[in-house]
Design a protein around this motif. Structure first.
Motif, PDB file in Angstrom:
ATOM      1  N   LYS A 139      -2.881   1.864  -7.496  1.00 35.12           N
ATOM      2  CA  LYS A 139      -1.476   1.752  -7.105  1.00 35.12           C
ATOM      3  C   LYS A 139      -0.594   2.559  -8.047  1.00 35.12           C
ATOM      4  O   LYS A 139      -0.805   2.557  -9.251  1.00 35.12           O
ATOM      5  CB  LYS A 139      -1.041   0.279  -7.126  1.00 35.12           C
ATOM      6  CG  LYS A 139      -1.864  -0.622  -6.241  1.00 35.12           C
ATOM      7  CD  LYS A 139      -1.540  -0.394  -4.791  1.00 35.12           C
ATOM      8  CE  LYS A 139      -2.385  -1.281  -3.904  1.00 35.12           C
ATOM      9  NZ  LYS A 139      -2.815  -0.636  -2.680  1.00 35.12           N
ATOM     10  N   LYS A 140       0.397   3.187  -7.483  1.00 31.91           N
ATOM     11  CA  LYS A 140       1.177   4.147  -8.270  1.00 31.91           C
ATOM     12  C   LYS A 140       2.422   3.576  -8.930  1.00 31.91           C
ATOM     13  O   LYS A 140       2.939   4.148  -9.871  1.00 31.91           O
ATOM     14  CB  LYS A 140       1.543   5.344  -7.384  1.00 31.91           C
ATOM     15  CG  LYS A 140       0.333   6.179  -7.015  1.00 31.91           C
ATOM     16  CD  LYS A 140       0.739   7.494  -6.373  1.00 31.91           C
ATOM     17  CE  LYS A 140      -0.497   8.315  -6.027  1.00 31.91           C
ATOM     18  NZ  LYS A 140      -1.248   7.792  -4.877  1.00 31.91           N
ATOM     19  N   THR A 141       2.907   2.453  -8.426  1.00 35.72           N
ATOM     20  CA  THR A 141       4.106   1.881  -9.048  1.00 35.72           C
ATOM     21  C   THR A 141       3.773   0.544  -9.723  1.00 35.72           C
ATOM     22  O   THR A 141       2.820  -0.141  -9.347  1.00 35.72           O
ATOM     23  CB  THR A 141       5.209   1.633  -8.004  1.00 35.72           C
ATOM     24  OG1 THR A 141       4.739   0.695  -7.040  1.00 35.72           O
ATOM     25  CG2 THR A 141       5.609   2.922  -7.313  1.00 35.72           C
ATOM     26  N   ILE A 142       4.568   0.212 -10.689  1.00 34.50           N
ATOM     27  CA  ILE A 142       4.388  -1.047 -11.416  1.00 34.50           C
ATOM     28  C   ILE A 142       4.476  -2.225 -10.461  1.00 34.50           C
ATOM     29  O   ILE A 142       3.657  -3.142 -10.501  1.00 34.50           O
ATOM     30  CB  ILE A 142       5.458  -1.172 -12.519  1.00 34.50           C
ATOM     31  CG1 ILE A 142       5.152  -0.174 -13.632  1.00 34.50           C
ATOM     32  CG2 ILE A 142       5.505  -2.593 -13.074  1.00 34.50           C
ATOM     33  CD1 ILE A 142       6.107  -0.237 -14.788  1.00 34.50           C
ATOM     34  N   ARG A 143       5.455  -2.161  -9.573  1.00 30.54           N
ATOM     35  CA  ARG A 143       5.628  -3.235  -8.600  1.00 30.54           C
ATOM     36  C   ARG A 143       4.378  -3.449  -7.760  1.00 30.54           C
ATOM     37  O   ARG A 143       3.903  -4.571  -7.590  1.00 30.54           O
ATOM     38  CB  ARG A 143       6.833  -2.941  -7.691  1.00 30.54           C
ATOM     39  CG  ARG A 143       6.966  -3.882  -6.522  1.00 30.54           C
ATOM     40  CD  ARG A 143       8.301  -3.722  -5.836  1.00 30.54           C
ATOM     41  NE  ARG A 143       9.402  -4.167  -6.680  1.00 30.54           N
ATOM     42  CZ  ARG A 143      10.474  -4.821  -6.225  1.00 30.54           C
ATOM     43  NH1 ARG A 143      10.585  -5.105  -4.950  1.00 30.54           N
ATOM     44  NH2 ARG A 143      11.436  -5.176  -7.033  1.00 30.54           N
ATOM     45  N   ASN A 144       3.828  -2.367  -7.263  1.00 23.72           N
ATOM     46  CA  ASN A 144       2.633  -2.488  -6.426  1.00 23.72           C
ATOM     47  C   ASN A 144       1.408  -2.968  -7.192  1.00 23.72           C
ATOM     48  O   ASN A 144       0.563  -3.672  -6.654  1.00 23.72           O
ATOM     49  CB  ASN A 144       2.334  -1.156  -5.739  1.00 23.72           C
ATOM     50  CG  ASN A 144       3.253  -0.926  -4.555  1.00 23.72           C
ATOM     51  OD1 ASN A 144       3.833  -1.861  -4.014  1.00 23.72           O
ATOM     52  ND2 ASN A 144       3.415   0.328  -4.162  1.00 23.72           N
ATOM     53  N   ARG A 145       1.314  -2.579  -8.455  1.00 25.56           N
ATOM     54  CA  ARG A 145       0.190  -3.063  -9.256  1.00 25.56           C
ATOM     55  C   ARG A 145       0.310  -4.563  -9.476  1.00 25.56           C
ATOM     56  O   ARG A 145      -0.671  -5.303  -9.346  1.00 25.56           O
ATOM     57  CB  ARG A 145       0.152  -2.357 -10.615  1.00 25.56           C
ATOM     58  CG  ARG A 145      -0.390  -0.972 -10.511  1.00 25.56           C
ATOM     59  CD  ARG A 145      -0.822  -0.406 -11.842  1.00 25.56           C
ATOM     60  NE  ARG A 145      -0.919   1.045 -11.683  1.00 25.56           N
ATOM     61  CZ  ARG A 145      -1.298   1.875 -12.620  1.00 25.56           C
ATOM     62  NH1 ARG A 145      -1.623   1.414 -13.815  1.00 25.56           N
ATOM     63  NH2 ARG A 145      -1.365   3.168 -12.401  1.00 25.56           N
TER      64      ARG A 145
END
Lengths: 218, 218
Positions: A139-145
DNA sequence: AAGTAAATGTTGCACTTGCAACATTTAACA
DNA sequence: TGTTAAATGTTGCAAGTGCAACATTTACTT
């Protein structure tokens, strides 16, 4: 969750340990086991304690490659890649040279077979856990991780409550993101009403998550 | 690299396959195997071809969880997490229900033991490969991911020449970075004299790499 | 209980990177 | 061989994130 000596009675376990020439290790908190081991491939069994397999970058970045809890098993190979095993809590470990496991050929006791099957089962499960980890790190964004991690944890235990297995500093390392930026994003998620945080307990307030669609609140 | 049926002669292999009730699968290019399988945990052996274990995000992001080459083995468990296995090349696969392997108890033929040991060895190596992958994905910048990948590949084969096992689009997916941004960074690395690129062959021009220190040119 | 270390919270800013949009080259195939 | 699809190259720009620096809280230790 299968453990290394499951289905093997204490007497036979003792026999196995003798044949395998296991060595026992008591590791203090925050100390490494690297200096006290030898061999090219080792199977480690954590009797009690908590270990982390880490890779230290010269720039001080600590990469958590694996975490090993109570009664868990890990394997360590010495090659071009140097990992370190560090005890985050005082730990008791049993180490087995992999060759000693494999080189036994005409030892057809049922408990040896049982041991092999256990080790296989554990290793396969490990592979799946690592797949999940890879999925998160993809996942590329902190939120998605964060959301991917929460979703996996939630699915695994079948509840909307998540008890973090480690502190937030380590969580940031685990997700391979900056701790401060993570803190910021957790705050955002709280304020937007997607999660609730009480210490290490996080409650998911969303029903379903997909990284493309907007989150669905309940 | 150990293969699944190493050390087992064709006759015994045939016996094993019968006992395991293996099923053979011929997969066309770009098609999934998910619809043609059943069971809760499968061991797959790629006779020939090339597979990718992928996780599709609804937003179109494709996460490459694993890549499975010729004569390689993979395991697939059906739980809360749904992965897909897609053939990037026409592939022939042998599938074994994991339970059929494990449930054999009083079958003490040496080739069954050999098979178990092979599977164990393969799975452990897989774990290590995933550790490397995790290590790469832990890096925070595109440059560091590329260099870490190059370094690992270089160390693995003991040469400064790297032949990419897949195309640049897939490499970007594998490193979980934007293809365009990767292309940009590769150009930078070229211009700064750290690497040389000729198609899928990359030559490392630096002696040692650590993500903190500046690169050392030779 | 006091003192120290570790963990957590907060925020401005520079920089990297994802994204989009398009050009160009290479591969695939009828 | 011509046509279409896929892979690769390029670049401006907005957005996200790492980093640093610091405040505050919580956890250890003697």
């Amino acid at each position: 969750m299968v453990k290394l000596f499951d289905g093997i009675n204490p007497k036979n376990r003792e026999k196995l340990e003798k044949i395998f020439e296991t060595q026992t290790l008591h590791v203090k908190k925050n100390s490494s086991i690297l200096e006290s081991i030898h061999g090219s491939r080792l199977i480690g069994y954590v009797v009690n304690g908590y270990l982390q397999m880490i890779k230290n970058d010269p720039n001080g970045t600590k990469a958590i490659i694996d975490e090993i809890l109570d009664e868990d098993t890990f394997n360590l190979t010495f090659n071009y890649n140097e990992y370190d095993i560090v005890a985050k809590e005082p730990s008791d470990i049993i180490l087995i040279d992999y060759q000693n496991i494999i080189n036994i050929n005409d030892f057809n006791k049922d408990y040896y077979l049982q041991f092999l099957k256990n080790l296989l089962e554990i290793t396969m499960t490990k592979t799946e856990e690592k797949n999940e980890r890879i999925e998160i790190l993809t996942k590329k964004t902190i939120r998605n991780r964060l959301l991917e991690y929460f979703t996996i944890m939630s699915n695994k235990h079948g509840t909307k409550f998540i008890y973090l297995p480690f502190n937030y500093t380590d969580l940031a390392d685990y997700l391979a993101i900056d701790r401060c930026a993570m803190s910021r994003e957790l705050k955002n998620l709280k304020e937007e009403g997607f999660i609730e945080i009480k210490g290490k307990r996080i409650t998911l307030l969303y029903e379903k998550y997909s990284s493309s669609d907007p989150l669905i609140n309940i």
